[in-house]
Write an enzyme that holds these catalytic residues in place. Structure first.
Site, short mmCIF file in Angstrom:
data_model
loop_
_atom_site.label_atom_id
_atom_site.label_comp_id
_atom_site.label_asym_id
_atom_site.label_seq_id
_atom_site.Cartn_x
_atom_site.Cartn_y
_atom_site.Cartn_z
N CYS A 146 -3.61 -2.92 4.42
CA CYS A 146 -2.76 -3.95 5.00
C CYS A 146 -3.26 -5.36 4.72
O CYS A 146 -2.61 -6.34 5.09
CB CYS A 146 -2.65 -3.73 6.51
N HIS A 182 -3.05 -8.80 12.39
CA HIS A 182 -2.41 -7.62 11.82
C HIS A 182 -2.03 -6.71 12.99
O HIS A 182 -2.85 -6.45 13.87
CB HIS A 182 -3.36 -6.89 10.86
N GLU A 199 0.84 -1.19 0.00
CA GLU A 199 0.00 0.00 0.00
C GLU A 199 0.88 1.25 0.00
O GLU A 199 0.39 2.36 0.18
CB GLU A 199 -0.97 -0.01 1.18
N1 CAA Z 1 1.82 4.77 30.23
C1 CAA Z 1 1.14 3.68 29.77
N2 CAA Z 1 0.12 3.77 28.87
C2 CAA Z 1 -0.19 5.00 28.41
C3 CAA Z 1 0.47 6.16 28.84
C4 CAA Z 1 1.53 6.02 29.81
N3 CAA Z 1 2.23 7.06 30.24
N4 CAA Z 1 -0.07 7.22 28.21
C5 CAA Z 1 -1.05 6.74 27.40
N5 CAA Z 1 -1.11 5.38 27.53
C6 CAA Z 1 -2.00 4.47 26.81
C7 CAA Z 1 -3.42 4.94 26.64
O1 CAA Z 1 -4.19 4.69 27.81
C8 CAA Z 1 -3.86 4.16 25.45
O2 CAA Z 1 -4.15 2.83 25.83
P1 CAA Z 1 -5.58 2.15 25.47
O3 CAA Z 1 -5.70 2.23 23.98
O4 CAA Z 1 -5.42 0.76 25.96
O5 CAA Z 1 -6.60 2.98 26.15
C9 CAA Z 1 -2.59 4.07 24.58
O6 CAA Z 1 -1.51 4.39 25.46
C10 CAA Z 1 -2.59 5.05 23.44
O7 CAA Z 1 -2.93 6.31 23.92
P2 CAA Z 1 -3.90 7.28 23.12
O8 CAA Z 1 -5.11 6.54 22.66
O9 CAA Z 1 -4.09 8.53 23.89
O10 CAA Z 1 -2.94 7.57 21.87
P3 CAA Z 1 -3.14 8.52 20.63
O11 CAA Z 1 -4.55 8.94 20.48
O12 CAA Z 1 -2.08 9.56 20.68
O13 CAA Z 1 -2.76 7.54 19.41
C11 CAA Z 1 -3.36 5.78 17.92
C12 CAA Z 1 -3.02 6.15 19.36
C13 CAA Z 1 -4.76 6.26 17.60
C14 CAA Z 1 -3.27 4.28 17.77
C15 CAA Z 1 -2.35 6.47 16.97
O14 CAA Z 1 -1.06 5.96 17.18
C16 CAA Z 1 -2.69 6.31 15.51
O15 CAA Z 1 -3.44 7.08 14.93
N6 CAA Z 1 -2.08 5.26 14.83
C17 CAA Z 1 -2.29 5.01 13.42
C18 CAA Z 1 -3.59 4.27 13.15
C19 CAA Z 1 -3.56 2.82 13.61
O16 CAA Z 1 -2.54 2.21 13.75
N7 CAA Z 1 -4.78 2.27 13.78
C20 CAA Z 1 -4.93 0.87 14.13
C21 CAA Z 1 -6.13 0.23 13.47
S1 CAA Z 1 -6.12 0.53 11.71
C22 CAA Z 1 -5.09 -0.66 11.07
O17 CAA Z 1 -4.78 -1.61 11.70
C23 CAA Z 1 -4.56 -0.46 9.67
C24 CAA Z 1 -3.20 0.08 9.74
O18 CAA Z 1 -2.22 -0.65 9.69
C25 CAA Z 1 -3.02 1.55 9.84
#
Ligand code: CAA
Length: 391
Positions: free
Chosen positions: A115, A237, A83
């Site tokens: 993916c 995945h 992709e």
């Molecule tokens: N210590 C331990 N844990 C902590 C922490 C700390 N100090 N601070 C935050 N966390 C935890 C949060 O509680 C959260 O855990 P949960 O999900 O279990 O609640 C985790 O860390 C992530 O925190 P946030 O949700 O606040 O993080 P974010 O909003 O900044 O970003 C994300 C997370 C949305 C995954 C981001 O990285 C993102 O957009 N990633 C790209 C999209 C992605 O990978 N999506 C997955 C599904 S889509 C897919 O699979 C296709 C693909 O390949 C893209």
């Protein structure tokens, strides 16, 4: 052949990039508490491509050991899943075909559905082998994942390629014919043609993934699939390794099982080791999970493994594979660890410079800096053509 005849993954090899950025360096730049990366998303470091690496050099590097071991005589098809495509018309697989010296009597094609692409490639390959069990299909999944600097997705970047030789009487994993399927039109993650980095609605993407887990499992069950307790491990995945944890907990939950932490770890624990240090390798990610599992587990002979492949947008598939007796004689554990350990560590500034790099689009002669040390490199962009070299 009957639908139960043994077809599957005969050999598997992966490659990753020249460079690596530890999440501690990213956290040092953006002030994020490191626990969010290490525990919250389950990532330690991300593979970063050198200026002279791309999906072709990664794909050729992953596939070369398969050709060295098995030769090219039986390969009549190459399916390249990605992709992070480099051309709207020409398949990246044609460059790999050339770099590896495959016979001209080969069909080569590129496949895309985020993916999920590599799983489509695997299933299509199995169909071709059914038609003629003498033939083998080279499936290559190669991706470099790129999000905008300082965006939430940045910490989930990564890059790798997995090459799989698909054939009859496979030496590693026999893939069962029955699949659970799921498609829904969602905008959770996408990359318009004019963009280099992906757009993503992070929380929506997690929800969409979990709905797809539920949907594929429902269909798999309705099709007469195996009950959950027959599986020894699940390769999900892994956009970030914590996602595999979320996915399995959701599967247990919606299937009426206890979501016991120990059970989740037993099911996915050995599948996350490579993804945690490589990052999101998009199409390659499920099969990096398989590599980590077979490279680490004591003995999986005869065991059933569940595969959950998810591609944003979204398409997902659940299927089962059985590990073949004698599989351990065919593993590439040492080479896989070496591919990870040989990466050179970048500091944040050097990573940022690579991230901001893009090829001029003027059709001029643009040599690339010689940064990589792998067997293949992208030497230049000349007259809008990519020029590759073998070392
Ligand atoms: N210590 C331990 N844990 C902590 C922490 C700390 N100090 N601070 C935050 N966390 C935890 C949060 O509680 C959260 O855990 P949960 O999900 O279990 O609640 C985790 O860390 C992530 O925190 P946030 O949700 O606040 O993080 P974010 O909003 O900044 O970003 C994300 C997370 C949305 C995954 C981001 O990285 C993102 O957009 N990633 C790209 C999209 C992605 O990978 N999506 C997955 C599904 S889509 C897919 O699979 C296709 C693909 O390949 C893209």
């Amino acid at each position: 052949m009957s639908s139960d005849s043994a077809i599957g993954i005969h050999d598997l090899s992966f490659s990753t990039t020249e460079f690596v950025l530890p999440h501690t360096a990213l956290a040092g730049h953006n002030g994020v508490e490191i626990g969010k990366y290490h525990l919250g998303i389950g990532q330690r470091s991300m593979s970063v491509a050198a200026a002279d690496e791309d999906i072709v050099t990664l794909g050729a590097t992953a596939a070369e050991p398969l050709i060295a071991r098995h030769g090219t005589d039986r390969i009549r098809t190459v399916v390249f899943a990605t992709e992070s495509s480099i051309d709207q018309a020409k398949s990246a697989g044609v460059y790999v075909h050339s770099l590896l010296g495959l016979p001209s009597a080969t069909r080569v094609v590129e496949l895309k559905q985020a993916c999920y692409g590599a799983t489509a490639a695997l299933q299509f390959a199995i169909g071709l082998v059914h038609r003629d069990p003498e033939q083998q299909v080279l499936v290559i999944a190669s991706d470099i994942s790129k999000y905008e600097l300082d965006s939430p997705g940045e910490a989930t970047q990564g890059a790798a390629a997995v090459a799989m030789l698909v054939g009859a009487d496979p030496a590693l994993v026999r893939v069962e014919g029955l699949s659970g399927l799921f498609t829904a039109d969602v905008m959770d993650f996408w990359r318009p043609n004019y963009r280099e980095s992906a757009l993503v609605d992070g929380q929506e993407s997690i929800t969409a993934y979990l709905q797809a887990v539920e949907g594929t499992w429902k269909d798999y069950t309705e099709q007469g699939g195996r009950p959950l307790e027959e599986f020894s491990a699940f390769c999900y995945h892994q956009p970030f390794t914590k996602m595999a944890h979320k996915a399995h907990r959701h599967l247990l939950n919606t299937s009426g099982y206890d979501t016991d932490e120990g059970d989740i770890q037993r099911a996915i624990g050995q599948t996350t080791a490579y993804n945690a240090v490589v990052g999101n390798s998009y199409t390659a990610s499920v099969y990096l999970g398989l590599a980590a599992l077979v490279d680490q587990a004591d003995d999986l002979t005869g065991r059933s493994i569940g595969f959950l492949s998810y591609g944003s947008g979204c398409v997902a598939e659940f299927f089962a594979g059985q590990v073949v007796p004698g599989y351990r004689d065919h593993l590439r554990t040492t080479e896989h660890r070496e591919a990870i350990d040989r990466r050179r560590t970048l500091d944040y500034a050097a990573y940022r410079e690579l991230h901001e790099r893009s090829f001029p689009a003027d059709g001029g002669d643009h040599p690339t800096p010689a940064q990589s040390t792998g067997p293949f490199r992208l030497a230049a962009l000349r007259g809008h053509k990519r020029i590759y070299e073998r070392r």
